[in-house]
Scaffold this active site. Structure first.
Site, PDB file in Angstrom:
ATOM      1  N   ASP A  23       5.451   0.197  10.822  1.00 56.70           N
ATOM      2  CA  ASP A  23       4.620  -0.285   9.722  1.00 56.70           C
ATOM      3  C   ASP A  23       5.527  -1.075   8.790  1.00 56.70           C
ATOM      4  O   ASP A  23       6.238  -0.513   7.960  1.00 56.70           O
ATOM      5  CB  ASP A  23       3.963   0.889   8.995  1.00 56.70           C
ATOM      6  CG  ASP A  23       3.075   0.421   7.852  1.00 56.70           C
ATOM      7  OD1 ASP A  23       3.177  -0.757   7.466  1.00 56.70           O
ATOM      8  OD2 ASP A  23       2.290   1.244   7.338  1.00 56.70           O
ATOM      9  N   LYS A  27       0.876  -7.690   2.989  1.00 60.93           N
ATOM     10  CA  LYS A  27       1.595  -8.143   1.792  1.00 60.93           C
ATOM     11  C   LYS A  27       2.123  -9.587   1.904  1.00 60.93           C
ATOM     12  O   LYS A  27       1.352 -10.516   1.710  1.00 60.93           O
ATOM     13  CB  LYS A  27       2.651  -7.106   1.419  1.00 60.93           C
ATOM     14  CG  LYS A  27       1.946  -5.756   1.087  1.00 60.93           C
ATOM     15  CD  LYS A  27       2.788  -4.702   0.430  1.00 60.93           C
ATOM     16  CE  LYS A  27       1.922  -3.554  -0.069  1.00 60.93           C
ATOM     17  NZ  LYS A  27       2.106  -2.279   0.601  1.00 60.93           N
ATOM     18  N   TYR A  78       3.667   5.949   3.792  1.00 59.79           N
ATOM     19  CA  TYR A  78       2.288   5.537   3.517  1.00 59.79           C
ATOM     20  C   TYR A  78       1.879   4.470   4.516  1.00 59.79           C
ATOM     21  O   TYR A  78       2.599   3.485   4.714  1.00 59.79           O
ATOM     22  CB  TYR A  78       2.201   4.979   2.091  1.00 59.79           C
ATOM     23  CG  TYR A  78       0.818   4.526   1.683  1.00 59.79           C
ATOM     24  CD1 TYR A  78      -0.235   5.434   1.607  1.00 59.79           C
ATOM     25  CD2 TYR A  78       0.577   3.191   1.359  1.00 59.79           C
ATOM     26  CE1 TYR A  78      -1.500   5.017   1.220  1.00 59.79           C
ATOM     27  CE2 TYR A  78      -0.686   2.774   0.955  1.00 59.79           C
ATOM     28  CZ  TYR A  78      -1.726   3.685   0.888  1.00 59.79           C
ATOM     29  OH  TYR A  78      -2.971   3.276   0.493  1.00 59.79           O
TER      30      TYR A  78
HETATM   31  C1  LIG Z   1       0.916  -1.360   1.119  1.00 58.53           C
HETATM   32  C2  LIG Z   1       1.122  -0.645   2.392  1.00 58.53           C
HETATM   33  C3  LIG Z   1       0.070  -0.365   3.274  1.00 58.53           C
HETATM   34  C4  LIG Z   1      -1.362  -0.616   2.909  1.00 58.53           C
HETATM   35  O1  LIG Z   1      -1.628  -1.962   2.716  1.00 58.53           O
HETATM   36  P1  LIG Z   1      -2.951  -2.355   1.863  1.00 58.53           P
HETATM   37  O2  LIG Z   1      -2.997  -3.831   1.993  1.00 58.53           O
HETATM   38  O3  LIG Z   1      -2.687  -1.862   0.488  1.00 58.53           O
HETATM   39  O4  LIG Z   1      -4.088  -1.665   2.500  1.00 58.53           O
HETATM   40  C5  LIG Z   1       0.351   0.187   4.501  1.00 58.53           C
HETATM   41  N1  LIG Z   1       1.600   0.472   4.852  1.00 58.53           N
HETATM   42  C6  LIG Z   1       2.650   0.241   4.035  1.00 58.53           C
HETATM   43  C7  LIG Z   1       4.026   0.560   4.498  1.00 58.53           C
HETATM   44  C8  LIG Z   1       2.436  -0.310   2.772  1.00 58.53           C
HETATM   45  O5  LIG Z   1       3.473  -0.488   1.956  1.00 58.53           O
END
Ligand SMILES: *Cc1c(COP(=O)(O)O)cnc(C)c1O
Length: 431
Positions: A243, A271, A148
């Site tokens: 990511d 995060k 994701y």
């Molecule tokens: C949570 C997450 C996102 C998206 O971040 P948001 O602040 O929710 O838009 C993107 N990549 C990874 C790996 C994530 O865990």
């Protein structure tokens, strides 16, 4: 602690919320579609606990899906936010806080020679792809099934937990043309990477990876896998984008790139760096990032980007992590909680595989190690749903999906973990 948990007020609020917001929530996984019972409406967070509107207090292993490395409302962060709020909440102009947080990040992620703050991980990933496409003059992007990267259109193809949990193979509203350049391959499959690059390497701008997958449950890369991604992308002139929105600061203070000693071209964070406030960042090689406006022509902007409250919260969190043994304490809690889950499952004769990496852990109802999205799908989802309910009755709050990772904080002290361990024993025995 197995006396009945009343959820009357959450039920009322959920009914009301459903008339106001899609599914009654602001983000889909929160609606408890893959588990039983009603989503708990939260009154407050306290250290390792969530307290709902019915007065139930749960040990929280979700921690807002990752950010809260010090637990809920740690004094240092609360104080920093309070002090900053009194000095203004947004300037629409640069502030020293951004400079300080950028240094803090760069000290731990030296691959981020230049970085830009944004408001979410979604924005960070979307913007990193834009920069990569501009730099390479190519359009195609490779991603992994079950990984994701936020909900930007082009990355919303086979995107893990929220999408997987709801059984949406893709999303309506995303034109096929927008994902036509997104190539999805299975994680941990070396041949698939080599094959896609041999076939289309000259058109691939970037490969995006969750270096340790966290949005299909916790799934590590195979030995040497990230090194192989580094080598193949470099050979074909494509950018390697880590990511680390979820795993950054969690699997290692320097992220997966420090843990595995692999240097990506671009990194996306979020995060933890916002200390529980909305934030994201992307950055990497100076020659790529110099294309971003106003240094270069790649447009990307944000009214609230570099928001002083978020910067202050992130700085306070990272400062506390540096000044105390908070990271180590959270990592210890992840390790001991994973052990507690494993021993509770073993005692009950339920096949479960657990893993912990730094301050994260995960488990699957399965009898073997799992490496891909296809693998994790063979786990027993119904058993997870039942366990989730049994644990809520025992005041332990797990992510409401079998395909989300679990998180710990420095507030998860050994006695908190011990209490959770008893709940795991009793819940697995009752499965
Ligand atoms: C949570 C997450 C996102 C998206 O971040 P948001 O602040 O929710 O838009 C993107 N990549 C990874 C790996 C994530 O865990």
């Amino acid at each position: 602690m197995t006396d009945t948990v009343s959820t009357a007020r959450s039920e009322d609020l959920f009914a009301e919320a459903q008339g106001l917001m899609p599914g009654g929530v602001s983000s889909p996984v929160r609606a408890f579609k893959s588990v039983s019972g009603v989503p708990r409406f939260i009154e407050r967070g306290e250290g390792p606990y969530l307290v709902d509107v019915d007065g139930n207090r749960y040990i929280d292993y979700v921690l807002s899906f990752g950010p809260l490395l010090l637990g809920h409302a740690p004094d240092a962060v609360t104080q920093a936010i309070t002090e900053q709020a009194a000095k203004g909440t947004s300037y629409g102009a640069p502030s020293p806080l951004e400079v300080r947080l950028a240094h803090q990040i760069q000290d731990r992620y030296p691959s981020m020679e230049r970085l830009r703050f944004v408001n979410s991980g979604t924005e960070g990933a979307m913007s990193a792809v834009r920069a990569a496409r501009a730099f390479t003059g190519r359009n195609k992007v490779v991603k992994f099934d079950g990984h994701y990267h936020g909900h930007a259109d082009l990355l919303l193809a086979k995107a893990g937990s929220g999408v997987a949990t709801l059984g949406l193979p893709d999303s309506p509203g995303v034109p096929a043309a927008v994902t036509a350049d997104t190539l999805v391959i299975p994680f941990n499959d070396e041949a698939a990477v080599r094959e896609v690059f041999e076939r289309e390497g000259s058109e691939i701008a970037a490969l995006l990876v969750e270096p340790i997958a966290g949005n299909m449950g916790l799934v590590r890369p195979r030995d040497g896998y990230l090194q192989m991604l580094r080598e193949v992308t470099e050979t074909h002139g494509a950018l390697l984008v880590f990511d680390e929105v979820m795993v950054g600061f969690r699997v290692h203070p320097g992220g997966a790139q420090a843990l595995y000693d692999v240097t990506p071209d671009l990194t996306v964070l979020g995060k933890v760096i916002g200390g529980g406030l909305p934030v994201g960042a992307y950055g990497g090689r100076a020659d790529v990032m110099k294309l971003v406006a106003p240094d270069g022509p790649v447009y990307q902007a944000g009214t609230l980007s570099g928001n002083p409250l978020a910067m202050a919260a992130g700085l306070a969190l990272l400062g506390e992590v540096d000044a105390t043994g908070a990271w180590e304490a959270a990592a210890e809690a992840a390790r001991t909680t994973a052990e507690a889950v494993q021993s509770a499952a073993d005692a009950a004769g339920v096949p479960v595989v657990t893993d912990a990496v730094g301050t994260m852990f995960g488990f699957f109802f399965n009898d073997r190690s799992l490496f891909s999205f296809e693998d994790v799908q063979t786990s027993d989802k119904a058993a997870f749903s039942r366990l989730h309910g049994l644990l809520l009755e025992r005041r332990v709050y797990l992510p409401p999906s079998p395909f989300e990772a679990c998180f710990t904080s420095s507030a998860h002290t050994p006695d908190v973990v011990e209490t959770a361990a008893e709940a795991f024993q009793s819940a697995f025995a009752a499965l």
